[in-house]
Write an enzyme that holds these catalytic residues in place. Structure first.
Site, PDB file in Angstrom:
ATOM      1  N   ASP A  91      14.739  23.878 -41.522  1.00 39.09           N
ATOM      2  CA  ASP A  91      14.857  22.977 -40.640  1.00 39.09           C
ATOM      3  C   ASP A  91      14.933  24.120 -39.144  1.00 39.09           C
ATOM      4  OD1 ASP A  91      15.061  20.600 -42.004  1.00 39.09           O
ATOM      5  OD2 ASP A  91      17.685  20.597 -42.446  1.00 39.09           O
ATOM      6  N   ARG A 141       9.792  24.056 -46.535  1.00 38.81           N
ATOM      7  CA  ARG A 141      10.113  24.189 -44.890  1.00 38.81           C
ATOM      8  C   ARG A 141      11.727  24.411 -44.434  1.00 38.81           C
ATOM      9  NH1 ARG A 141       8.843  17.691 -43.000  1.00 38.81           N
ATOM     10  NH2 ARG A 141       6.572  17.798 -44.336  1.00 38.81           N
ATOM     11  N   ARG A 148      22.957  23.262 -47.365  1.00 44.37           N
ATOM     12  CA  ARG A 148      24.488  23.200 -46.384  1.00 44.37           C
ATOM     13  C   ARG A 148      24.935  22.077 -47.259  1.00 44.37           C
ATOM     14  NH1 ARG A 148      20.763  21.275 -41.212  1.00 44.37           N
ATOM     15  NH2 ARG A 148      22.409  20.503 -41.144  1.00 44.37           N
TER      16      ARG A 148
END
Lengths: 244, 244
Positions: free
Chosen positions: B52, B50, B197
């Site tokens: 985001d 995935r 992140r």
């Protein structure tokens, strides 16, 4: 009253160009509204010249008169708090009361960006002219040399423009690239309406072989718009700097 | 049936991430719809993982099975005619019937972009993390070295994630810049949820002095998310490449 000069960068995608006009939001009006929000003054913001819908700026220059006590060097920060993220004032200063952003401009430089690749980039959709061709950049540089110096650029002006003189001087045209993304920088004492986009479109046609580098001098001399190349799209064009 | 692999680049700004979900448009569903438009087949498009909402990709990898006679190397061009400009398939090929984009991934690299400048850029609003600070990039590079190798990265995972193992190996972290725009490239055998992140946010805090380069080893060892830095915003992150 202080005369404040702003240096402004904007992504032109969502604007109907620089200059206030009835149908659609322009960069000039958005900045004038931000000044009014800050000071209550309805100022007239004078730009160095118009940019068309979709055209970007790295360093548009504009000035306005204000009675505000905001320090001249603080204007950029104050305005940026009121402006949308696609318009940024990058510098502000007090200038001579006689300074006029348009009349006093001695020259300008523009960038034209071409992405020459089999697949477009999702990050450059509105920021470069994508062409699915291999271009002969050496031929384009050779062709660009014909534009240098003082010429009557009637062949490189949108037809129907009314203007005092069609004589302009090009000081420099330079090429640089980062992989498939090319930048052509045009520096001159001024440019006719659509002139950079028509020069860029003509160089592009040299790049893929529809025109030859040796054709350019005759196209300039012929003063016939229909003999030059296409008007390259607005979204590849950036006003880079205004010289005073 | 052929197993087709796609390499996909997208600007994540307008999407609720990669994976199909009920509330909002995702990249995966837009590509599956384009495949259905082309062939009538309701395929399952398997991504490498995935991304985001707001995260971008330069080289997401995905595969699907099709009975279509479209040549494997032609898929990218066929799909691009049906896709919006912020999603581009840059490559397509037939792969082994057993190939699985997620299970067979041996590693990935991500970019994290930081624009460290007094004024943001109108061209990077959704494409880099803008910070109005001067960062100590040498200290950040020193800090990054502590991430290299095999570690339990529990302190660098969004809390509440459930996962078999929190051990990952980082092969390389490199830094490069173009003026004020910096890129940090993280390459590893895999990344926990939000791990890049949080690493980027931690390095940022080293850059402005809230953390020290020498703190990182203890933060990793402590396995406490609250001791690491902020989760840097999604819009600075790019999935660069998936390795098989």
């Amino acid at each position: 009253m202080k005369n404040i000069q702003l240096i402004i960068s904007y992504r032109g995608t969502n604007y109907c160009g620089w200059q206030v006009q009835p149908n659609g939001v322009t960069v000039q009006e958005v900045i004038m509204r931000a000044i009014k929000d800050l000071t209550g003054e309805a100022v007239n913001l004078t730009g160095s010249g118009r940019t068309d819908a979709g055209v970007h700026a790295l360093g548009q220059s504009a000035n306005f008169f204000t009675a505000s006590t905001i320090p001249p060097e603080g204007w950029y920060r104050a305005l940026n708090t009121r402006l949308p993220a696609d318009i940024r004032v990058i510098h502000s200063r007090e200038c001579h009361p006689d300074f006029h952003s348009r009349y006093h401009a001695k020259g300008k430089s523009y960038l034209y960006k071409i992405l020459a690749s089999p697949v477009a980039s999702p990050f450059l959709a509105d920021l470069a002219f994508h062409v699915n061709r291999t271009l002969d950049w050496a031929a384009m540089e050779e062709a660009a040399a014909s534009f240098l110096g003082e010429h009557d650029f009637t062949a490189f002006m949108a037809s129907g423009s009314s203007i005092k003189t069609t004589i302009r001087t090009i000081f420099e045209i330079s090429f640089s690239n980062n992989d498939d993304l090319w930048e052509m920088t045009f520096t001159g004492n001024g440019f006719l309406y659509n002139m950079v986009r028509i020069m860029a479109g003509t160089l592009y046609e040299v790049g893929y072989g529809r025109l030859k580098a040796q054709d350019i001098a005759a196209i300039i001399a012929g003063k016939d718009r229909s003999k030059a190349g296409i008007t390259a799209p607005a979204h590849g064009l950036y006003l880079k700097e205004v010289y005073y």
